[in-house]
Design a protein around this motif. Structure first.
Motif, mmCIF file in Angstrom:
data_model
loop_
_atom_site.group_PDB
_atom_site.id
_atom_site.type_symbol
_atom_site.label_atom_id
_atom_site.label_comp_id
_atom_site.label_asym_id
_atom_site.label_seq_id
_atom_site.Cartn_x
_atom_site.Cartn_y
_atom_site.Cartn_z
ATOM 1 N N VAL A 194 112.630 123.847 -0.161
ATOM 2 C CA VAL A 194 111.139 124.168 0.731
ATOM 3 C C VAL A 194 110.488 125.304 -0.146
ATOM 4 O O VAL A 194 109.320 125.184 -0.381
ATOM 5 C CB VAL A 194 111.404 123.991 1.971
ATOM 6 N N THR A 195 111.302 126.330 -0.038
ATOM 7 C CA THR A 195 110.744 127.671 -0.407
ATOM 8 C C THR A 195 110.270 127.559 -1.909
ATOM 9 O O THR A 195 109.262 128.127 -2.272
ATOM 10 C CB THR A 195 111.752 128.786 -0.360
ATOM 11 N N GLN A 196 111.071 126.961 -2.816
ATOM 12 C CA GLN A 196 110.603 126.760 -4.145
ATOM 13 C C GLN A 196 109.337 125.711 -4.274
ATOM 14 O O GLN A 196 108.465 126.200 -5.074
ATOM 15 C CB GLN A 196 111.687 126.125 -5.017
ATOM 16 N N LEU A 197 109.506 124.651 -3.644
ATOM 17 C CA LEU A 197 108.105 123.861 -3.528
ATOM 18 C C LEU A 197 107.012 124.578 -3.038
ATOM 19 O O LEU A 197 105.942 124.351 -3.652
ATOM 20 C CB LEU A 197 108.627 122.449 -2.568
ATOM 21 N N THR A 198 107.033 125.473 -2.181
ATOM 22 C CA THR A 198 105.870 125.950 -1.645
ATOM 23 C C THR A 198 105.384 127.195 -2.586
ATOM 24 O O THR A 198 104.394 127.359 -2.654
ATOM 25 C CB THR A 198 106.055 126.805 -0.384
ATOM 26 N N ARG A 199 106.416 127.703 -3.411
ATOM 27 C CA ARG A 199 105.964 128.601 -4.590
ATOM 28 C C ARG A 199 105.247 127.958 -5.425
ATOM 29 O O ARG A 199 104.253 128.642 -6.054
ATOM 30 C CB ARG A 199 107.130 129.377 -4.834
ATOM 31 N N LEU A 222 105.268 119.998 2.658
ATOM 32 C CA LEU A 222 103.959 121.193 2.452
ATOM 33 C C LEU A 222 103.172 120.847 3.775
ATOM 34 O O LEU A 222 102.620 121.926 4.081
ATOM 35 C CB LEU A 222 103.255 120.628 1.388
ATOM 36 N N TYR A 223 103.092 119.752 4.325
ATOM 37 C CA TYR A 223 102.211 119.566 5.312
ATOM 38 C C TYR A 223 102.733 120.272 6.553
ATOM 39 O O TYR A 223 102.306 120.934 7.309
ATOM 40 C CB TYR A 223 102.204 118.060 5.881
ATOM 41 N N LEU A 224 104.110 120.243 6.827
ATOM 42 C CA LEU A 224 104.753 120.803 7.727
ATOM 43 C C LEU A 224 104.857 122.338 7.573
ATOM 44 O O LEU A 224 104.579 123.128 8.846
ATOM 45 C CB LEU A 224 106.514 120.619 7.869
ATOM 46 N N ILE A 225 104.933 122.888 6.563
ATOM 47 C CA ILE A 225 104.664 124.466 6.358
ATOM 48 C C ILE A 225 103.423 124.914 6.457
ATOM 49 O O ILE A 225 102.868 125.736 7.142
ATOM 50 C CB ILE A 225 105.218 124.734 4.837
ATOM 51 N N SER A 226 102.302 123.973 6.204
ATOM 52 C CA SER A 226 100.792 124.210 6.410
ATOM 53 C C SER A 226 100.538 124.419 8.076
ATOM 54 O O SER A 226 99.576 124.935 8.412
ATOM 55 C CB SER A 226 99.971 123.250 5.748
ATOM 56 N N ARG A 227 101.235 123.612 8.974
ATOM 57 C CA ARG A 227 101.419 123.432 10.275
ATOM 58 C C ARG A 227 101.805 125.005 10.903
ATOM 59 O O ARG A 227 101.897 124.933 11.993
ATOM 60 C CB ARG A 227 101.797 122.306 10.993
ATOM 61 N N GLY A 228 102.729 125.756 10.119
ATOM 62 C CA GLY A 228 103.136 126.725 10.484
ATOM 63 C C GLY A 228 104.784 126.605 10.844
ATOM 64 O O GLY A 228 105.490 127.623 11.453
ATOM 65 N N THR A 229 105.334 125.680 10.429
ATOM 66 C CA THR A 229 106.682 125.514 10.659
ATOM 67 C C THR A 229 107.457 126.286 9.727
ATOM 68 O O THR A 229 107.184 126.511 8.482
ATOM 69 C CB THR A 229 106.935 123.740 10.268
ATOM 70 N N LEU A 230 108.550 126.767 9.977
ATOM 71 C CA LEU A 230 109.498 127.492 9.387
ATOM 72 C C LEU A 230 110.271 126.615 8.355
ATOM 73 O O LEU A 230 110.327 125.588 8.561
ATOM 74 C CB LEU A 230 110.704 128.134 10.175
ATOM 75 N N PRO A 274 95.095 128.110 0.323
ATOM 76 C CA PRO A 274 94.101 127.244 0.759
ATOM 77 C C PRO A 274 93.864 126.217 -0.240
ATOM 78 O O PRO A 274 92.536 125.894 -0.402
ATOM 79 C CB PRO A 274 93.191 128.034 1.610
ATOM 80 N N HIS A 275 94.632 125.421 -1.101
ATOM 81 C CA HIS A 275 94.071 124.321 -2.031
ATOM 82 C C HIS A 275 93.864 123.128 -1.222
ATOM 83 O O HIS A 275 92.801 122.586 -1.635
ATOM 84 C CB HIS A 275 95.208 124.088 -2.779
ATOM 85 N N ARG A 276 94.372 122.766 -0.177
ATOM 86 C CA ARG A 276 94.069 121.912 0.642
ATOM 87 C C ARG A 276 94.237 122.089 2.167
ATOM 88 O O ARG A 276 95.267 122.799 2.313
ATOM 89 C CB ARG A 276 94.827 120.368 0.317
ATOM 90 N N SER A 277 93.424 121.269 3.002
ATOM 91 C CA SER A 277 93.698 121.633 4.411
ATOM 92 C C SER A 277 95.063 120.913 4.843
ATOM 93 O O SER A 277 95.488 119.972 4.163
ATOM 94 C CB SER A 277 92.622 121.268 4.947
ATOM 95 N N THR A 278 95.343 121.265 6.084
ATOM 96 C CA THR A 278 96.368 120.765 6.766
ATOM 97 C C THR A 278 96.088 118.967 6.735
ATOM 98 O O THR A 278 97.016 118.140 6.621
ATOM 99 C CB THR A 278 96.669 121.303 8.163
ATOM 100 N N GLU A 279 95.190 118.751 7.176
ATOM 101 C CA GLU A 279 94.736 117.262 7.190
ATOM 102 C C GLU A 279 94.739 116.627 6.013
ATOM 103 O O GLU A 279 95.187 115.442 6.040
ATOM 104 C CB GLU A 279 93.239 117.321 7.886
ATOM 105 N N GLU A 280 94.157 117.464 4.920
ATOM 106 C CA GLU A 280 94.277 116.602 3.514
ATOM 107 C C GLU A 280 95.802 116.331 3.317
ATOM 108 O O GLU A 280 96.275 115.425 2.529
ATOM 109 C CB GLU A 280 93.641 117.413 2.634
ATOM 110 N N LEU A 281 96.663 117.414 3.468
ATOM 111 C CA LEU A 281 98.198 117.157 3.031
ATOM 112 C C LEU A 281 98.640 116.092 4.101
ATOM 113 O O LEU A 281 99.560 115.474 3.486
ATOM 114 C CB LEU A 281 98.811 118.485 3.366
ATOM 115 N N TYR A 282 98.473 115.975 5.517
ATOM 116 C CA TYR A 282 98.852 114.882 6.211
ATOM 117 C C TYR A 282 98.391 113.575 5.748
ATOM 118 O O TYR A 282 99.161 112.673 5.410
ATOM 119 C CB TYR A 282 98.273 114.977 7.576
ATOM 120 N N GLU A 283 97.112 113.394 5.045
ATOM 121 C CA GLU A 283 96.730 112.177 4.408
ATOM 122 C C GLU A 283 97.464 111.724 3.246
ATOM 123 O O GLU A 283 97.700 110.659 3.002
ATOM 124 C CB GLU A 283 95.058 111.985 4.305
#
Length: 65
Positions: free
Chosen positions: A58-63, A35-43, A9-18
């Motif tokens: 995408v997996t590497q990015l999120t790691r 990152l925004y899509l992943i934070s929304r629960g997208t595979l 939880p570094h940033r909220s979904t809304e912050e990532l969207y902005e």
């Protein structure tokens, strides 16, 4: 079956969207959108399809995030 990736939880979904919407650099914008899509629960596979990258990318990015 793929598992959902959970972001720290570094940033909220809304912050990532902005950040995604405000960004003007194409490569950086792609990263924020993924990152925004992943934070929304997208595979990862679906997020990758939407941003035009591989699910491994995408997996590497999120790691790294």
């Amino acid at each position: 079956m793929s598992r959902r990736i959970e972001l720290q939880p570094h940033r909220s979904t809304e912050e990532l969207y902005e950040l995604y919407r405000a960004c003007r650099r194409p490569n950086e914008k792609t990263r924020w959108r993924a990152l925004y899509l992943i934070s929304r629960g997208t595979l990862a596979a679906e997020a990758a399809r939407r941003v035009g990258r591989t699910s491994g990318w995408v997996t590497q990015l999120t790691r790294r995030y």
